[in-house]
Design an enzyme around this catalytic site. Structure first.
Site, mmCIF file in Angstrom:
data_model
loop_
_atom_site.group_PDB
_atom_site.id
_atom_site.type_symbol
_atom_site.label_atom_id
_atom_site.label_comp_id
_atom_site.label_asym_id
_atom_site.label_seq_id
_atom_site.Cartn_x
_atom_site.Cartn_y
_atom_site.Cartn_z
ATOM 1 N N HIS A 155 -4.954 36.252 -37.144
ATOM 2 C CA HIS A 155 -3.490 36.797 -36.212
ATOM 3 C C HIS A 155 -2.443 36.906 -37.292
ATOM 4 C CE1 HIS A 155 -5.452 35.992 -32.018
ATOM 5 N NE2 HIS A 155 -5.483 35.467 -33.374
ATOM 6 N N ASP A 353 5.844 39.364 -39.933
ATOM 7 C CA ASP A 353 4.907 38.606 -38.792
ATOM 8 C C ASP A 353 3.777 39.936 -38.869
ATOM 9 O OD1 ASP A 353 4.060 37.397 -35.986
ATOM 10 O OD2 ASP A 353 6.656 37.318 -35.476
HETATM 11 P P1 ADP Z 1 3.909 33.195 -33.381
HETATM 12 O O1 ADP Z 1 2.657 33.457 -32.386
HETATM 13 O O2 ADP Z 1 3.978 33.675 -34.257
HETATM 14 O O3 ADP Z 1 4.686 32.464 -32.146
HETATM 15 P P2 ADP Z 1 4.032 36.049 -31.116
HETATM 16 O O4 ADP Z 1 5.615 36.899 -30.869
HETATM 17 O O5 ADP Z 1 3.074 36.764 -31.472
HETATM 18 O O6 ADP Z 1 4.758 35.028 -32.545
HETATM 19 O O7 ADP Z 1 3.935 35.176 -30.213
HETATM 20 C C1 ADP Z 1 5.292 33.844 -29.480
HETATM 21 C C2 ADP Z 1 4.502 33.641 -28.002
HETATM 22 O O8 ADP Z 1 4.904 32.322 -27.645
HETATM 23 C C3 ADP Z 1 4.549 34.990 -26.689
HETATM 24 O O9 ADP Z 1 3.899 35.087 -25.561
HETATM 25 C C4 ADP Z 1 6.056 34.566 -26.143
HETATM 26 O O10 ADP Z 1 6.173 34.848 -25.078
HETATM 27 C C5 ADP Z 1 5.505 32.638 -25.706
HETATM 28 N N1 ADP Z 1 6.725 32.087 -26.601
HETATM 29 C C6 ADP Z 1 7.560 31.973 -27.411
HETATM 30 N N2 ADP Z 1 9.023 31.527 -27.134
HETATM 31 C C7 ADP Z 1 8.724 30.495 -26.062
HETATM 32 C C8 ADP Z 1 9.008 29.736 -25.218
HETATM 33 N N3 ADP Z 1 10.782 29.442 -25.541
HETATM 34 N N4 ADP Z 1 8.833 29.391 -23.798
HETATM 35 C C9 ADP Z 1 7.576 29.924 -23.769
HETATM 36 N N5 ADP Z 1 6.557 30.527 -24.265
HETATM 37 C C10 ADP Z 1 7.476 31.133 -26.161
HETATM 38 O O1 F6P Z 2 0.036 33.406 -33.462
HETATM 39 C C1 F6P Z 2 -0.253 32.924 -35.402
HETATM 40 C C2 F6P Z 2 0.065 30.871 -34.995
HETATM 41 O O2 F6P Z 2 0.347 30.313 -35.826
HETATM 42 C C3 F6P Z 2 -1.840 30.479 -33.598
HETATM 43 O O3 F6P Z 2 -2.365 30.687 -34.841
HETATM 44 C C4 F6P Z 2 -0.967 29.166 -33.826
HETATM 45 O O4 F6P Z 2 -1.783 29.124 -32.643
HETATM 46 C C5 F6P Z 2 0.326 29.532 -33.178
HETATM 47 O O5 F6P Z 2 1.126 30.228 -33.667
HETATM 48 C C6 F6P Z 2 1.561 28.799 -32.877
HETATM 49 O O6 F6P Z 2 1.461 27.276 -34.305
HETATM 50 P P1 F6P Z 2 1.125 25.925 -33.707
HETATM 51 O O7 F6P Z 2 -0.541 26.372 -33.528
HETATM 52 O O8 F6P Z 2 1.036 25.682 -35.498
HETATM 53 O O9 F6P Z 2 2.035 25.572 -32.763
#
Ligand code: ADP
Ligand code: F6P
Length: 455
Positions: A155, A353
């Site tokens: 991912h 990212d």
């Molecule tokens: P990462 O996997 O690095 O966290 P992404 O943008 O791909 O980044 O995914 C983040 C996911 O987590 C999204 O679906 C987003 O809506 C969710 N998310 C991020 N911040 C919050 C929050 N404060 N509350 C609920 N969901 C959140």
């Molecule tokens: O989408 C990337 C990612 O690292 C996932 O593998 C992971 O579950 C998520 O972000 C949130 O991070 P964590 O599991 O360390 O809270």
């Protein structure tokens, strides 16, 4: 065939809230209609042996989860996965903190995953392993005699070979990929970097696994529905009311150094400095739920952000206007989508990212008749697909400030065109298409329709 998913974390089936990250959003949105098994850590630590997993059924999915020992989590999750692989793969080598005992803990926990997974397998099962926590899992399963097809999806980005070499034992890590039948990446750059590393490290050696490009995605219709609910809900209504007609710039990211949050705040500060005409008529709201707080680099980042937010408020706030709002808590998914639907500008500026699903969620949440603008880092995987965004270099505060200025002033017609192009990209390559394409390539299911972007 039965699908068996393995990931470090499992969703909490009862509640969707907080900072779960993109992996769970993508997989949850891509769930097949047939029953399947999903195996992972239950998010808790225990001093007991993780030999007795718990099984729970929810909407046709069997979740098998288990606690891990405190020491194992420290080594495997907080140590090797998140202080070695995360900074390495996001090309932030100065943050890399390698310790031999963490690597050993990482391998040990992958063996625990393998020992708990192997007895649950039926003939004909297809395994799909997710993300950097579990790179050596196929090797550990093969050592136990598992011969099923096993696919792996990364991912996060894959670094160029030169950057990968910083890691002591990088060849060992890379060798872990070779036991998979298929390795999937978010972008063609990631796939190419991986193939290049394998070419360099294993010239004349074992055949590399099949690889492919499968951009992770969302379910746009589900996002649109969630956004409508969230907008109508208490938090959506309160946010809208509190804006009193001001334009909202919104950032939603786990509090992670890969997300470029200090750089983003400085760019916003630059906008306030250079474009006083926006004073009082805009609000920047950054939601940054705490993530991996036990890791020192994350605690440092939190302190840095506290400082920058304080400085911006001290410099520009008025007694009846705060240019910035900043929160470190998570919200329910509906609420986040509802907030995104209210944002005239979605500000998504990671330094690096894999994909960034928030960018896609902002697009899906926007009202088509009067949509907002996405300002997107060129270093997010999503920039390859969302060509209607204003694409920026997150290291360039002037450039980001200019894009914000342009987004805030953008006429309706241009906003509609850009949004329609982004929405088309998401609808034509949604989360189900992502999973279907990956599994078809792995050989588990017949291909239906065209995959988003096979390489
Ligand atoms: P990462 O996997 O690095 O966290 P992404 O943008 O791909 O980044 O995914 C983040 C996911 O987590 C999204 O679906 C987003 O809506 C969710 N998310 C991020 N911040 C919050 C929050 N404060 N509350 C609920 N969901 C959140
Ligand atoms: O989408 C990337 C990612 O690292 C996932 O593998 C992971 O579950 C998520 O972000 C949130 O991070 P964590 O599991 O360390 O809270």
């Amino acid at each position: 065939m039965r699908l068996v998913l393995v990931s470090n974390r499992l969703p909490n089936p009862a509640e969707q809230s907080g900072n779960e990250g993109g992996l769970l959003t993508a997989v949850r949105s891509a769930l097949p209609d047939e029953p399947f098994l999903w195996i992972g850590w239950n998010g808790r630590t225990s001093d007991e042996d993780p030999s007795t997993p718990t099984r729970r059924e929810h909407h046709g999915v069997s979740y098998v989860s288990f606690p891990l020992r405190h020491n194992d989590i420290e080594r495997y999750y907080a140590g090797y996965a998140n202080r070695v692989l995360w900074p390495l793969f996001h090309q932030s080598p100065a943050r890399l903190c390698y310790r031999k005992e963490d690597e050993e803990g990482y391998l040990r926990v992958n063996e625990i995953f393998a020992h708990l997974t192997a007895p649950l397998l039926h003939p004909g099962d297809v395994l799909w392993v997710h993300d950097y926590h579990l790179i050596p899992l196929a090797k550990a399963l093969r050592a136990l005699g598992v011969r099923h097809p096993i696919g792996f999806f990364l991912h996060i980005p894959f670094p160029p070979h030169g950057a990968l070499r910083v890691l002591p034992g990088h060849r060992r890590l890379l060798a872990g990929f070779l036991d998979y039948d298929l390795v999937g990446f978010q972008t063609a750059d990631d796939e190419e970097a991986f193939r290049d590393a394998v070419r360099h490290e294993f010239a004349g050696g074992p055949a590399p696994p099949r690889t492919g490009v499968f951009p992770a995605s969302i379910d746009p219709a589900e996002c649109t529905r969630a956004a409508a609910r969230g907008r109508r809900g208490t938090h959506g209504r309160r946010l809208l009311q509190s804006l009193t007609g001001r334009r909202l710039i919104l950032g939603v990211d786990r509090l992670d150094y890969s997300k470029g949050l200090p750089e983003r705040l400085r760019a916003y500060e630059r906008l306030l400095e250079t474009q006083p005409r926006w004073h009082r008529s805009i609000v920047f709201f950054q939601i940054a739920p705490l993530s991996r707080s036990e890791i020192p680099e994350y605690a440092d980042l939190r302190a840095e952000l506290d400082g920058i937010v304080g400085r911006i408020l001290g410099r520009f706030a008025d007694y009846d206007w705060l240019p910035i709002r900043y929160m470190t808590r998570g919200f329910r998914r509906d609420t986040v989508l509802g907030f995104l639907s209210l944002a005239r500008v979605g500000l998504v500026t990671p330094l690096r990212d894999g994909m960034n699903l928030v960018a896609k969620e902002h697009v899906a949440a926007q009202p088509e008749e009067d949509p907002g603008v996405l300002v997107l880092s060129e270093f997010a995987g999503a920039a390859h697909e969302l060509t209607g965004a204003l694409v920026v270099n997150p290291y360039d505060p002037e450039g980001v400030a200019e894009a914000l200025d342009r987004a805030l002033a953008m006429p309706l017609e241009e906003r509609r065109e850009r949004h329609a192009s982004n929405l088309r990209a998401i609808v034509s390559a949604d989360a189900r298409a992502w999973a279907r394409a990956f599994l078809a390539e792995l050989g588990g299911v017949p291909r239906q329709g065209s995959p988003p972007n096979p390489a």
